[in-house]
Design an enzyme around this catalytic site. Sequence first.
Site: not given
Length: 486
Positions: A153, A250, A284
């Site tokens: 998200w 990922e 990330c």
Amino acid sequence: MMEVSSRTPGNFIGGTWECEASEWMESINPANGEILAHLPKSSRHTAQRAIAVASQAQRSWEKTTAWERADLCRRLADAVDAAAQHLGRVISLDQGKPRQQAEGEVSKAADGLRLAADLGKYLTGETIPTETPGRLVMTVRRPRGVYAVITPWNFPVNIPVEYLAPAIATGNSVVWVPAPSTSLVAVEFMAVLEKAGLPAGVVNLVLGEGPVVGDEIVSNPGTAAVGFTGSAATGRRIAERAAGKPLLLELGGNGPLIVRADADLAKAAEAAALGAFSNAGQICAATGRVLADKRIAAQLGELISEHARAHVLGDPLHQGTTMGPLNNQDVLEKTRAHVEGAIRAGASCITGGRSRSDLGSELFFEPTVLLDVDPGMDVARYETFGPVVPILALEGDGELMETAQDSDYGLSMGIFSEDLGKAMAMATQLRAGIVNINERSNYWELHIPFGGGSRTQSGVGRIGGRHTMEAMTEIATVTLPLERFE
Ligand code: NAD
């Protein structure tokens, strides 16, 4: 319910919108808790139907030329650009990032579609010399088939496009399961692709819960390969459920920014703040920890705090807001637990440190800087995914390197030093997919290889430009005995 969509949001399968379901999930505005829409919580059966439709569509899609597919990608890119304001607004409402950053995300997605259009035309095979006389041996690249794509998200348009664009350009079809908390964005984005002429069945959207529809598309024998971006824990589960299929995973990170004593501290502080606070830390590749030489740690902390205090936390739709709310309760709870746990264990909070429900929702969390952080604290060991800079004061290059490597993650890192020879030597030893020198940890461009380092939990494979195109195709070898002629 707020008016965001002109349609009842639902699944998009085989070019048709389907809105019936027996169970529903709510799409919630994280800035104020308002319900934006009700979305179908689809069943495994719906996902199975989408796979069958995608499989049929793929058989004709792979017969088109790379030029036709590139033309389509370009048309889709233009449509995405034209819808930037609308999509940006929906991202702000559903995901929580400020409007300007949301529109920037949409514009990058259009760039991603154009990049795939360009690269798809130049994916080539090779001819290979042989030991046996009179043979022609060549390789061709062909699409894998139906791709199962599952996305998180934090970048609800950009990350899907990292898979969708190369899949379309290389002749694959897709069944896409987006994160439930930003599924409204997925619906609006899909509608833009539909209007721009996406052929029926090439991309199919199935809304619902990851462990149900996500698990189905990963494990079903009808999908040929998986593209997944999300947490390391879910990535591991997916690798088991997809056993035998090619994977692009990922996953998470807890990227260190290493700051040596000789660094330009003003630049390092700016990079740390950009790395840790962009998208409220929900990246990330975010700077998850700052590893500073102990001689400059306190000074660096003050400089980073100045950037933290300059942020304007507030409604993502308001002009001037630079940081919106966290996207959901799970991230808030982890962020709060990491910050409060560190303070209880002796860290000092030099700015921020609390959630601001007075702004409309407790999901607003102040940009936070912590000093005196110990490597054993959760805020240093694990990915926080919130706007927090834990600073660890360490002794010399040996301790900086050891602490940087003492992590399960290895996605992206940064090093600040005026001694480029030293910085380069450190960068080449660090176990990460990308190390940026004198730059924020989350610098990346669409064509640059990106992914987790081996022996870490940050993922498998590389995305970015031709790297994704190669991963989404397979090499097939064709051999031919040549006839002799006089
Ligand atoms: P998550 O793993 O909880 O969920 C990601 C997606 O997986 C969601 O769509 C979810 O519905 C789905 N899912 C959950 N369980 C599933 C299952 N059993 N089978 C199939 N699908 C399932 O992660 P999140 O909280 O949505 O995203 C944050 C994480 O993503 C962070 O760890 C972040 O670092 C990582 N991330 C990585 C990258 C990268 O490029 N490496 C980019 C963005 C985010």
